[in-house]
Design an enzyme around this catalytic site. Structure first.
Site, PDB file in Angstrom:
ATOM      1  CE1 TYR A 150      23.246  54.506  29.891  1.00  0.00           C
ATOM      2  CE2 TYR A 150      23.530  52.200  30.499  1.00  0.00           C
ATOM      3  CZ  TYR A 150      23.321  53.168  29.528  1.00  0.00           C
ATOM      4  OH  TYR A 150      23.197  52.801  28.222  1.00  0.00           O
ATOM      5  CE  LYS A 154      20.023  54.997  28.383  1.00  0.00           C
ATOM      6  NZ  LYS A 154      19.617  55.750  27.181  1.00  0.00           N
ATOM      7  CB  ILE A 180      27.004  48.097  20.917  1.00  0.00           C
ATOM      8  CG1 ILE A 180      25.517  48.190  21.333  1.00  0.00           C
ATOM      9  CG2 ILE A 180      27.150  48.121  19.395  1.00  0.00           C
ATOM     10  CD1 ILE A 180      24.605  47.104  20.808  1.00  0.00           C
TER      11      ILE A 180
HETATM   12  N1  SER Z   1      27.125  49.310  26.980  1.00  0.00           N
HETATM   13  C1  SER Z   1      26.413  49.970  28.043  1.00  0.00           C
HETATM   14  C2  SER Z   1      27.270  50.156  29.234  1.00  0.00           C
HETATM   15  O1  SER Z   1      28.123  49.334  29.438  1.00  0.00           O
HETATM   16  C3  SER Z   1      25.195  49.181  28.401  1.00  0.00           C
HETATM   17  O2  SER Z   1      24.080  49.812  27.908  1.00  0.00           O
HETATM   18  O3  SER Z   1      27.073  51.071  29.977  1.00  0.00           O
END
Ligand code: SER
Length: 327
Positions: A150, A154, A180
């Site tokens: 991930y 990014k 979030i």
């Molecule tokens: N909330 C995301 C994750 O935990 C972080 O960008 O993968």
């Protein structure tokens, strides 16, 4: 030159945690018919998504022709590209994460470039950082050596977006979202998901078994600030931006133990246990606090919620849903 207006907006990943609430907020601001929501597989958890404007399922961003069809049909000039595979899911399915996060993003950028779109929002994440990055007050410009797929997508995504700004003059913007927290659509496949799950379990069962260690401090943000930051950046004057697709963004940081203590102020009987799994290593590789002074200086970023205000609001909103039998 006068800024071109964002008239017809597309939100990809509109059934996701951020996409769903963002779509509703954008429709309130720009008119329901002007904000087209698309998702791939899941039904929206927020009924308004279908009721307040155009909504299409089965739009997979890795299929460029499908994306192009929707863009042409609605004459889209602005995209909020929220579709992505998050960190924990990405470690379980690295090939899928690469395909969705890179090929999907590339399709969005290409369609936008070819159609000379007004503006794009492509989110990044604190996952761009890694163990070599300073963990406290992580600077805007710093070491980007992530250890997750991930994070790899990014970092590459930020570079690709900034490349499109410099090379093609495409107006691409983005922030490095922290974890979030929200009360409408649950997150899926992230390392910071515990900070949402904990509320559902506290309300429903007064117990939660946390998949991170109690002292794992991570940067977090409440959804109203996430939406505000996203829209504010997109409405900022291009000339005032020195950065484009890689703004650090922060609100507050806490550990699971600190979150539990705050929840217990409202629900004294709540008990949390800890059973760290593979997500612990991901959390350990991320910063604890973020320096977001570039976002503050260039487009006036300022969060409204701190930890106590977020917890009080989450418990009120989810408590109401529980009483109404909705969760
Ligand atoms: N909330 C995301 C994750 O935990 C972080 O960008 O993968």
């Amino acid at each position: 030159m006068a800024a071109r207006e964002m008239n017809k907006i597309l939100v990809t990943g509109a059934c996701g945690q951020i996409g769903s609430e963002l779509t509703v907020a954008l429709r309130k601001r720009y008119g329901g018919e002007n904000v087209v929501a698309v998702g791939r597989m899941t039904e929206p958890t927020i009924p308004e998504l279908r009721e307040t404007g155009p909504f299409h399922m089965f739009v997979d961003v890795t299929e460029r022709s499908v994306l192009e069809m929707v863009v042409k049909k609605y004459n889209i000039d602005t995209i909020y590209h929220m579709a992505a595979i998050l960190s924990a899911a990405g470690e379980q399915h690295p090939q899928l994460a690469w395909n969705v996060n890179m090929n999907g993003l590339y399709n969005v950028l290409e369609v936008a470039r070819e159609r000379d779109m007004v503006r794009l929002f492509c989110p990044s994440s604190i996952a761009v950082f890694g163990p070599e990055t300073p963990q406290h007050d992580t600077p805007q410009e710093t070491v980007l050596l992530p250890k997750t797929m991930y994070g790899v997508t990014k970092v590459a995504g930020e570079l690709l977006c900034n490349y499109h700004v410099q090379r093609f003059g495409l107006d691409v913007r983005g922030v490095r979202y922290p974890g979030i927290i929200s009360s409408e659509t649950p997150p899926g496949g992230g390392t910071t998901d515990y900070a949402v799950e904990i509320f559902y379990e506290a309300i429903k069962h007064q117990r939660y078994d946390c998949f991170l260690r109690e002292d794992s401090v991570l940067p977090m943000m409440y959804m109203p600030d996430c939406i505000k930051g996203t829209i504010d950046l997109m409405e900022a004057d291009f000339a005032s931006l020195q950065h484009h697709a890689d703004f650090n963004l922060a609100a507050f940081s806490f550990s699971p133990a600190e979150l539990v203590a705050e929840i217990q102020k409202h629900l004294p009987g709540f008990v949390c246990t800890y059973a760290p799994d593979f997500r612990q290593a991901i959390a350990d590789s991320w910063p604890k606090t973020i320096d977001d002074s570039a976002a503050r200086a260039e487009w006036g970023w300022e969060p409204a919620y701190d930890l106590p205000a977020m917890v009080a609001d989450m418990l009120e909103k989810l408590g109401k849903k529980y009483e109404e039998g909705k969760i």
